[in-house]
Design a protein around this motif. Structure first.
Motif, mmCIF file in Angstrom:
data_model
loop_
_atom_site.group_PDB
_atom_site.id
_atom_site.type_symbol
_atom_site.label_atom_id
_atom_site.label_comp_id
_atom_site.label_asym_id
_atom_site.label_seq_id
_atom_site.Cartn_x
_atom_site.Cartn_y
_atom_site.Cartn_z
ATOM 1 N N ALA A 88 -3.188 -0.792 1.686
ATOM 2 C CA ALA A 88 -3.570 -0.103 2.946
ATOM 3 C C ALA A 88 -2.600 -0.715 4.150
ATOM 4 C CB ALA A 88 -4.998 -0.323 3.329
ATOM 5 N N ARG A 141 -4.709 2.542 -4.855
ATOM 6 C CA ARG A 141 -3.377 2.283 -3.912
ATOM 7 C C ARG A 141 -3.889 2.289 -2.382
ATOM 8 N NH1 ARG A 141 2.643 4.297 -4.533
ATOM 9 N NH2 ARG A 141 3.599 3.242 -2.739
ATOM 10 N N THR A 142 -4.771 3.329 -1.959
ATOM 11 C CA THR A 142 -5.143 3.298 -0.641
ATOM 12 C C THR A 142 -5.973 1.942 -0.325
ATOM 13 O OG1 THR A 142 -4.973 5.380 -0.577
ATOM 14 C CG2 THR A 142 -6.658 4.337 1.018
ATOM 15 N N LEU A 143 -6.733 1.297 -1.243
ATOM 16 C CA LEU A 143 -7.334 0.150 -1.135
ATOM 17 C C LEU A 143 -6.667 -1.093 -1.078
ATOM 18 C CD1 LEU A 143 -10.577 0.649 -3.447
ATOM 19 C CD2 LEU A 143 -10.820 0.351 -1.289
ATOM 20 N N TRP A 144 -5.894 -1.114 -2.136
ATOM 21 C CA TRP A 144 -4.888 -2.288 -2.104
ATOM 22 C C TRP A 144 -3.671 -2.323 -1.154
ATOM 23 C CZ3 TRP A 144 -6.815 -6.185 -4.609
ATOM 24 C CH2 TRP A 144 -6.026 -7.365 -5.015
ATOM 25 N N TRP A 151 3.962 -0.636 -6.635
ATOM 26 C CA TRP A 151 2.795 -0.184 -7.000
ATOM 27 C C TRP A 151 2.825 0.279 -8.427
ATOM 28 C CZ3 TRP A 151 -1.932 -0.977 -6.482
ATOM 29 C CH2 TRP A 151 -3.116 -0.103 -6.839
ATOM 30 N N TRP A 172 -0.676 -1.112 -10.593
ATOM 31 C CA TRP A 172 -1.560 -0.271 -10.883
ATOM 32 C C TRP A 172 -2.152 -0.612 -12.454
ATOM 33 C CZ3 TRP A 172 -5.689 2.591 -10.617
ATOM 34 C CH2 TRP A 172 -5.927 3.609 -11.501
ATOM 35 N N HIS A 177 -4.587 6.974 -6.700
ATOM 36 C CA HIS A 177 -4.436 7.229 -5.270
ATOM 37 C C HIS A 177 -5.573 6.201 -4.502
ATOM 38 C CE1 HIS A 177 -3.731 9.047 -1.544
ATOM 39 N NE2 HIS A 177 -5.076 9.118 -1.314
ATOM 40 N N THR A 178 -6.819 6.317 -4.660
ATOM 41 C CA THR A 178 -7.661 5.704 -4.223
ATOM 42 C C THR A 178 -7.605 4.107 -4.482
ATOM 43 O OG1 THR A 178 -9.453 7.231 -4.730
ATOM 44 C CG2 THR A 178 -10.218 4.991 -4.182
#
Length: 174
Positions: A54, A49-52, A20, A24, A46-47
């Protein structure tokens, strides 16, 4: 998987959580530019990473393998997940990003071909892209790989240079 026509040798592989920090920077650059993704250009790490990355997503990276300066550098990534659930879970959705400094090298095509093959092998029967900005240069790549435009949501995207443009919905059987 290596392509002999690439300026630097590359390989496509499964991403790991440790990748990650190398995804990023170009993820952020691409989304912040506001040209191609209908995601918040101000998304924090953080957002993003959560999107990509998941749960339930399968993530791939293209990594350069040659040259002392480039070995280990991640230059592209893709994530694949079911677009729908239940009885429609065999329709995949995917996102693709190539570091802008590496565009025009065939990396997007290499990654796309790999992801389509992997999706088919996983049992997906089709792939859908829900929101392809109509000015996105990658649209030519998707059409050359057999995707068709099912429809366009007119003026759905506030493009930073072109104003209001449409979002295409693309489909391809696998």
């Amino acid at each position: 998987m290596n392509d002999p026509d690439m300026p630097q040798p590359v390989r496509v592989r499964e991403a790991t959580p440790e990748d990650w920090p190398r995804i990023w920077p170009f993820w952020h650059e691409i989304v912040a530019a506001g040209d191609t993704y209908a995601w918040d250009p101000d998304a924090d790490e953080h957002t993003a990473r959560t999107l990509w990355m998941a749960p339930g997503a399968r993530v791939f990276v293209v990594e350069e393998t040659g040259g002392a300066d480039a070995a280990g550098r991640i230059v592209a990534s893709a994530c694949v997940r079911p677009n729908y659930g239940g009885p429609a879970r065999t329709v995949a959705n995917a996102g693709f990003m190539v570091a802008p400094s590496c565009s025009g090298r065939g990396i997007g095509r290499l990654l796309a071909e790999h992801v389509l093959q992997e999706a088919r092998r996983e049992g997906y029967t089709a792939m859908v892209f829900n929101a392809v900005v109509e000015t996105n240069p990658a649209l030519r790549l998707w059409q050359s790989l057999g995707f068709t435009i099912l429809g366009t949501v007119p003026q759905a995207y506030a493009h930073p240079r072109h104003g209001r443009v449409g979002l295409h919905i693309l489909h391809r059987f696998l």
